[in-house]
Scaffold this active site. Structure first.
Site, short mmCIF file in Angstrom:
data_model
loop_
_atom_site.label_atom_id
_atom_site.label_comp_id
_atom_site.label_asym_id
_atom_site.label_seq_id
_atom_site.Cartn_x
_atom_site.Cartn_y
_atom_site.Cartn_z
N ASP A 125 19.02 5.55 17.84
CA ASP A 125 18.65 5.91 16.38
C ASP A 125 17.18 6.09 16.48
OD1 ASP A 125 17.86 6.14 13.76
OD2 ASP A 125 19.10 4.57 13.00
N PHE A 170 18.67 -1.22 11.18
CA PHE A 170 18.94 -0.57 9.99
C PHE A 170 19.36 0.81 10.43
CE2 PHE A 170 17.63 2.31 6.44
CZ PHE A 170 18.18 1.65 5.58
N LYS A 182 14.13 11.88 8.88
CA LYS A 182 12.29 11.70 8.37
C LYS A 182 11.66 12.76 9.08
CE LYS A 182 12.77 6.65 7.78
NZ LYS A 182 12.66 6.61 6.56
C1 LIG Z 1 16.11 3.71 11.83
C2 LIG Z 1 16.74 4.47 10.59
N1 LIG Z 1 17.89 5.07 10.68
C3 LIG Z 1 18.56 5.52 9.50
C4 LIG Z 1 17.89 5.53 8.34
C5 LIG Z 1 18.25 6.24 7.24
O1 LIG Z 1 17.84 7.61 6.79
P1 LIG Z 1 18.05 8.20 5.57
O2 LIG Z 1 17.25 7.29 4.68
O3 LIG Z 1 17.11 9.54 5.61
O4 LIG Z 1 19.66 8.17 5.39
C6 LIG Z 1 16.48 4.98 8.32
C7 LIG Z 1 15.57 5.14 7.11
O5 LIG Z 1 14.74 4.47 6.88
C8 LIG Z 1 15.86 4.54 9.51
O6 LIG Z 1 14.62 4.01 9.50
#
Ligand SMILES: Cc1ncc(COP(=O)(O)O)c(C=O)c1O
Length: 398
Positions: A219, A134, A248
């Protein structure tokens, strides 16, 4: 004129939410507008690393708001320079671009990899990502994600993402061709249900990407900022990625994210990347206050110990109720329920004043504040124990 008949009607209905309005937070607790208190093991989806409304953040926001909120991204400002310096000093990276959300940071990582491909790899643009991964909800990051539910949505997808299997190096190797420029992964797949890449897989992936001249993008939007007991998860595997994204926890609850790159991978030219609010002093001042706390060795040690305590308590609970494994690292853990009862448990927990998340029907995810106390862990375990006991009794009666 549209008549608003209900306080919730004016917001787009983009997800199922309990009709509760939260008005205050402090540390590991939240209060709704009726005065009911909730123990929070979600913390804004692994965001509030210092808990709700910590003084250091409130003070940083107030002080910076009185000084300078935004001069324009076309000018330097002191908090973004300081936060960038502190971020590179605490990591293996050399350059930072600040963003406002995790998805935007990942868009930046995808663009940076494509730019690298254009400059150094004859236009290679494909990025190998992972089934179950994700990376966000913009078009490119949904395309990069391996979430099954995204597959039919918003077609056509952005091209250039091929999906390998986590912890299966051969599946990555098979996808490498002359168009490949990078491999991108979450060290722990959080949204999919807390599925960790093994340290060995991360090491082998690093070796493989080196051998093929590919960028390795981690990520760490969910795993970064102390969540797994080290400042960044890649440190567990003793590897040096080329690019990392943070979100986050970096803002501790305010919208701040970052794209970090080594000197070799940092190849944006003027005009390639930018944004009105990117690196604004208000958010960066908060980010600096958060980093100063979280990067402290004693803070990270305490978070790692709290993670070990939570894991041990969840294992005992699992044994008591005949449940499955506890997986994850630090304070990003999942409990395998073995049965699709996650949604029911989350609903009962909510009623009882405990906030939990079920990222898949048969698992609970725990992502509390990094500074939570043993008392708060014990309180959560007691509440969950009672709910599981009731569920077990219901199952036996049924
Ligand atoms: C691993 C990861 N990447 C990207 C995102 C996306 O972040 P945002 O919701 O701040 O756009 C999330 C959000 O849950 C995530 O857990």
């Amino acid at each position: 004129m549209l008549k608003v008949s209900h306080p919730f009607d004016a917001l787009m209905d983009i997800t199922g939410r309990p009709q509760t309005i939260f008005v205050r937070g402090e540390g590991s607790y939240l209060w709704d507008d009726t005065g009911k208190r909730y123990l929070d093991f979600i913390q804004g989806w692994a965001v509030n690393c210092l808990g709700h409304a910590p003084d250091v953040m409130a003070e940083a926001i107030a002080a910076q708001a009185k000084l300078l909120i935004t001069p324009s991204p076309a000018f330097y400002n002191a908090p973004s320079l300081k936060l960038a310096k502190a971020s590179v000093e605490n990591s293996c990276f050399d350059r930072v671009f600040f963003a406002n959300s995790g998805a935007e940071a990942n868009e930046g990582a995808i663009k940076l990899a494509r730019k690298y491909g254009a400059l150094h790899k004859a236009g290679a643009y494909e990025i190998i990502t992972f089934e179950g991964g994700f990376h966000g909800r913009t078009l490119a990051t949904m395309s990069a994600s391996g979430k099954k539910a995204f597959a039919p949505l918003f077609e056509p997808k952005v091209p250039g993402f091929r999906k390998a299997k986590l912890n299966d190096l051969a599946s990555v190797e098979q996808l490498i061709n002359s168009n490949t420029v990078a491999v991108m992964l979450e060290p722990i797949q959080g949204e999919a249900g807390v599925w960790p890449a093994t340290d060995q897989f991360l090491q082998e992936l690093r070796a493989l990407t080196h051998d093929h001249g590919l960028l390795l993008i981690v990520d760490e939007i969910q795993t970064g900022m102390g969540r797994t007991g080290k400042l960044f998860h890649y440190e567990h595997a003793c590897i040096t990625p080329d690019i990392m994204t943070l979100g986050k926890g970096i803002g501790g609850g305010v919208p701040l994210a970052a794209l970090l790159a080594t000197g070799g991978a940092s190849c944006f030219e003027h005009g390639d990347q930018g944004g009105t609010f990117n690196g604004n002093p208000l958010m960066c001042a908060v980010g600096l206050a958060v980093l100063e706390q979280v990067a402290e060795p004693a803070f990270l040690r305490a978070a790692a110990e709290a993670g070990q305590c939570l894991e041990a308590e969840l294992q005992k609970l699992s044994a008591r109720h005949g449940l499955g494994e506890v997986r994850g690292r630090g304070l990003l853990l999942a409990l395998d329920l073995k049965l699709p009862i996650g949604t029911a448990i989350v609903a009962q927990a909510f009623e009882a004043g405990l906030l939990l998340n079920s990222p898949r029907p048969d698992a609970l995810r725990f992502m509390p504040a990094l500074n939570l106390t043993r008392q708060e862990i014990a309180e959560m375990i007691d509440q969950l124990d009672a709910i599981l006991t009731r569920c077990g009794a219901a199952r036996r009666v049924a």
